[in-house]
Design an enzyme around this catalytic site. Structure first.
Site, PDB file in Angstrom:
ATOM      1  N   ASP A   1       0.292  -0.123  -4.747  1.00 23.08           N
ATOM      2  CA  ASP A   1      -1.034   0.130  -5.328  1.00 23.08           C
ATOM      3  C   ASP A   1      -1.232   1.568  -5.801  1.00 23.08           C
ATOM      4  O   ASP A   1      -2.175   1.865  -6.525  1.00 23.08           O
ATOM      5  CB  ASP A   1      -2.152  -0.304  -4.374  1.00 23.08           C
ATOM      6  CG  ASP A   1      -2.313   0.595  -3.151  1.00 23.08           C
ATOM      7  OD1 ASP A   1      -1.393   1.371  -2.829  1.00 23.08           O
ATOM      8  OD2 ASP A   1      -3.380   0.513  -2.508  1.00 23.08           O
ATOM      9  N   HIS A   2      -0.375   2.484  -5.407  1.00 17.96           N
ATOM     10  CA  HIS A   2      -0.279   3.851  -5.953  1.00 17.96           C
ATOM     11  C   HIS A   2       0.891   4.508  -5.269  1.00 17.96           C
ATOM     12  O   HIS A   2       1.609   3.856  -4.494  1.00 17.96           O
ATOM     13  CB  HIS A   2      -1.574   4.661  -5.762  1.00 17.96           C
ATOM     14  CG  HIS A   2      -2.050   4.731  -4.344  1.00 17.96           C
ATOM     15  ND1 HIS A   2      -1.461   5.525  -3.398  1.00 17.96           N
ATOM     16  CD2 HIS A   2      -3.048   4.072  -3.704  1.00 17.96           C
ATOM     17  CE1 HIS A   2      -2.077   5.374  -2.241  1.00 17.96           C
ATOM     18  NE2 HIS A   2      -3.034   4.488  -2.390  1.00 17.96           N
TER      19      HIS A   2
ATOM     20  N   CYS B   1      -6.379   4.373  -3.331  1.00 19.23           N
ATOM     21  CA  CYS B   1      -6.546   2.927  -3.444  1.00 19.23           C
ATOM     22  C   CYS B   1      -7.779   2.470  -4.221  1.00 19.23           C
ATOM     23  O   CYS B   1      -7.666   1.626  -5.127  1.00 19.23           O
ATOM     24  CB  CYS B   1      -6.539   2.291  -2.057  1.00 19.23           C
ATOM     25  SG  CYS B   1      -7.638   3.064  -0.868  1.00 19.23           S
TER      26      CYS B   1
ATOM     27  N   GLU C   1       0.820  -1.213   0.000  1.00 22.10           N
ATOM     28  CA  GLU C   1       0.000   0.000   0.000  1.00 22.10           C
ATOM     29  C   GLU C   1       0.855   1.264   0.000  1.00 22.10           C
ATOM     30  O   GLU C   1       1.848   1.358   0.731  1.00 22.10           O
ATOM     31  CB  GLU C   1      -0.891   0.014   1.256  1.00 22.10           C
ATOM     32  CG  GLU C   1      -1.738  -1.231   1.437  1.00 22.10           C
ATOM     33  CD  GLU C   1      -3.158  -1.044   0.980  1.00 22.10           C
ATOM     34  OE1 GLU C   1      -3.628   0.097   0.912  1.00 22.10           O
ATOM     35  OE2 GLU C   1      -3.805  -2.060   0.690  1.00 22.10           O
ATOM     36  N   ASP C   2       0.445   2.213  -0.799  1.00 18.37           N
ATOM     37  CA  ASP C   2       0.876   3.601  -0.643  1.00 18.37           C
ATOM     38  C   ASP C   2       2.391   3.797  -0.690  1.00 18.37           C
ATOM     39  O   ASP C   2       2.944   4.513   0.144  1.00 18.37           O
ATOM     40  CB  ASP C   2       0.368   4.168   0.692  1.00 18.37           C
ATOM     41  CG  ASP C   2      -1.144   4.150   0.828  1.00 18.37           C
ATOM     42  OD1 ASP C   2      -1.801   3.489   0.008  1.00 18.37           O
ATOM     43  OD2 ASP C   2      -1.677   4.785   1.761  1.00 18.37           O
TER      44      ASP C   2
END
Length: 622
Positions: free
Chosen positions: A233-234, A72, A33-34
């Site tokens: 995811d980004h 997300c 994540e992130d």
């Protein structure tokens, strides 16, 4: 027939059938994540990511990958569907839309091909998914539970690097805050340095999670049969990365590994330990996955497979998009050719740093805003908060990797600006971008149909005209005013919305000159048109016009009476008016933030705006 010969024949047929059945690789996605490419394998000297670095040494890393959206839910929507979220209608944070019958999410096709599919465990799509989308989707989902000999596809997602973990205290620091490189847009304070150092520590924790999953595969003796992807995811969870569709918010790591047995499925430029210059968008992941599994990607998928038998030549541009972020409305689209990044801001009246309540829980966000309010930030650090933001932004990543020197107005960069502007416009028309409808209007026009189908019906969604009006409205050229006045009376409510907004954006002189048109807009059948007309008079009207405008906003601010989409728009307009709408603040403070929600995930959005306007949590309702 002789029974022995019969048995022998059956065995032979069975052997031939097994030999004819296509073998399929196992595929594992390790996601986190992130976080952006702050990893050792991408050359970051401060990173401690030994497991993914080792995977990259055996496999290949991609130089430039964009996540489509910088947050997300829409990002994962692009991955699961192979469609741009703006094209499916799933662009807005935590929205929920359906695809037309016959268009399925990628696990459907993998399962039909015989794969055992597992997701451990985050979904967070803005598309409605069937209950049986996965064979297993939970914290215990695992490829071990497949049938003997069954090929598997498995996702393991790590939350360790999520935005929420950057600000979690107490934290035992590993990275020295003094050693981090701060981007030009962040002020140099102890709070900012601690958040950045903690970000590096959490990326290391996500890397450790990936290492544990890699060891599981190795211990099971499956490493020679398993293709592995690792990606974020980004972009990183720091403010001006997450939620902002520039390179800082969209650029993610992607490492792929193909064991020798499945090297024939690898990309054409696959080199162990090497780097690929091919551009990859998140809409490419689903087609690539299906290609690796032996299934031709459906023609409606907008991504391009970059591996497997159905791989196609690479793309030359990557596109990004930003819609509503939690309780805050915005519309930004972006494109890069690898060197330049072009952003188009269709709502320049709101800043990059809108007060998204969740983002303001991060210490960096709060101290950065305090410094800006106190006049302590320089030009690069102030850009995030300034209103209006430039309608167009252009950055050269080779000389300005932090994207703080806007080149859009410089004559020498005009050819690049016009090239990327046209490329973006062509893309929006090609994917039938639904973001140019206010969110309420998107659902109202769709009715019992799907947004995707709506977008492809020019009679119901005349995108060319709506887009042209949005461009004229937001570019702020005074020469467009007569056209906007004419279109403010158009039969299509979205055209009227953008035309009316264009009059409001041109300021006091235009609002006074077009008072008659704006007065008519205050009574428009579309609440979205009424809201922008009310905000125009609230900012620039006479005392009488402002009083009428505030009455309109008061009537539209209740989610119980108007629905959450209208309430969010009305409350954001009330907040934007500041002291001009002070008389409405007691009314806002007493609003019940609860109303009919399109999805439970919207819960809290109206309450956040009420608290931002009044400084107090909404009153408890009986």
């Amino acid at each position: 027939m002789n029974p022995l010969r019969f048995t022998t024949a059956l065995l032979l047929l069975s052997a031939l059938a097994c030999r004819a059945a296509p073998e399929r690789p196992n595929i594992v996605w390790l996601t986190s994540e992130d976080h952006g490419p702050e990893m050792g394998c991408y050359g970051d000297p401060l990173a401690r990511t030994p497991h993914v670095d080792a995977l990259a040494a055996q496999g290949m890393r991609y130089r430039l990958v964009w996540s489509t959206a910088p947050v997300c839910a829409p990002s994962r929507t692009a991955i699961i569907s192979g469609l741009y979220p703006s094209s499916s209608g799933g662009i807005h944070m935590r929205s929920r839309v359906s695809l037309p019958p016959g268009m399925h999410l990628y696990p459907h096709y993998l399962r039909a091909a015989g794969y055992y599919t597992t997701n451990n465990d985050k979904e967070d799509y803005n598309l409605r998914a069937p209950a049986n989308l996965w064979d297993a989707s939970s914290k215990t989902a695992h490829w071990r539970n497949r049938a003997p000999g069954q090929p598997f596809f498995a996702i393991f997602n790590s939350m360790k690097s999520h935005e929420s973990q950057i600000r979690k205290r107490p934290h035992t620091a590993v990275t020295d805050p003094a050693q981090v490189r701060l981007p030009a847009y962040h002020p140099d304070t102890p709070e900012v340095r601690q958040d950045w150092a903690q970000y590096y520590d959490q990326v290391s924790a996500a890397d450790a999670d990936a290492g544990a999953r890699l060891r599981e595969i190795e211990a099971a003796g499956l490493a020679a049969d398993t293709i592995i992807f690792y990606y974020g995811d980004h972009g990183r969870g720091m403010p001006r990365s997450k939620r902002w569709p520039s390179n800082s918010g969209l650029h993610v790591p992607l490492v792929v590994y193909f064991p020798e047995r499945w090297r024939h499925l690898a990309p054409a430029d696959y080199t162990p330990g090497g780097e690929s210059a091919r551009f990859v968008s998140f809409v490419d992941l689903a087609p690539t996955l299906l290609s690796l599994g032996g299934t031709p990607p459906p023609a409606w998928m907008q991504g391009q497979a970059f591996a497997g038998p159905h791989a196609v030549p690479g793309r030359t541009l990557l596109f990004g998009e930003r819609g509503r972020m939690d309780e805050r409305l915005d519309l930004v689209r972006s494109v890069t050719d690898g060197r330049y990044v072009y952003l188009r801001n269709y709502l320049p009246q709101v800043s990059q740093g809108q007060h998204v309540a969740y983002q303001f829980q991060t210490p960096t966000t709060r101290i950065w805003r305090e410094h800006y309010d106190q006049g302590k930030t320089n030009a690069a650090q102030s850009l995030f908060w300034q209103v209006p933001k430039a309608p167009e932004e252009l950055y050269d990543l080779t000389t300005d990797p932090d994207e703080v020197h806007n080149l859009a107005a410089l004559p020498e960069h005009r050819p690049v600006l016009e090239r990327l502007r046209q490329a973006l416009r062509s893309h929006l028309l090609e994917v039938r971008d639904l973001g140019f409808l206010p969110e309420r209007e998107l659902h109202a026009r769709s009715g019992t149909d799907t947004p995707y189908a709506l977008a492809r019906d020019p009679a119901r969604y005349p995108l060319e005209l709506i887009l042209e009006t949005a461009e004229l409205a937001s570019i702020l050229d005074p020469a467009a005013t007569p056209t906007l006045v004419q279109r403010a009376a158009h039969a299509d409510s979205a055209v009227r919305y953008w035309a009316t907004l264009g009059l409001r954006l041109r300021g006091a002189e235009t609002v006074r000159a077009q008072a008659g048109e704006l007065t008519r807009a205050l009574a428009d059948e579309s609440p979205d048109v009424r809201i922008v007309a009310a905000e125009a008079f609230g900012h620039f009207g006479t005392a009488e016009q402002r009083s009428t405008a505030l009455a309109v906003l008061r009537g539209l601010a209740s989610p119980g009476e108007n629905g959450v989409f209208v309430a969010l728009s009305a409350l954001q307009a009330i907040e934007a008016l500041g002291d001009h709408a002070a008389e409405l603040h007691p009314f806002v403070a007493g609003l019940d933030p609860n109303g009919p929600l399109p999805d439970p995930r919207f819960n809290g959005y109206v309450a956040s705006l009420i608290e931002s306007i009044t400084g107090k949590s909404p009153a408890k309702q009986p």
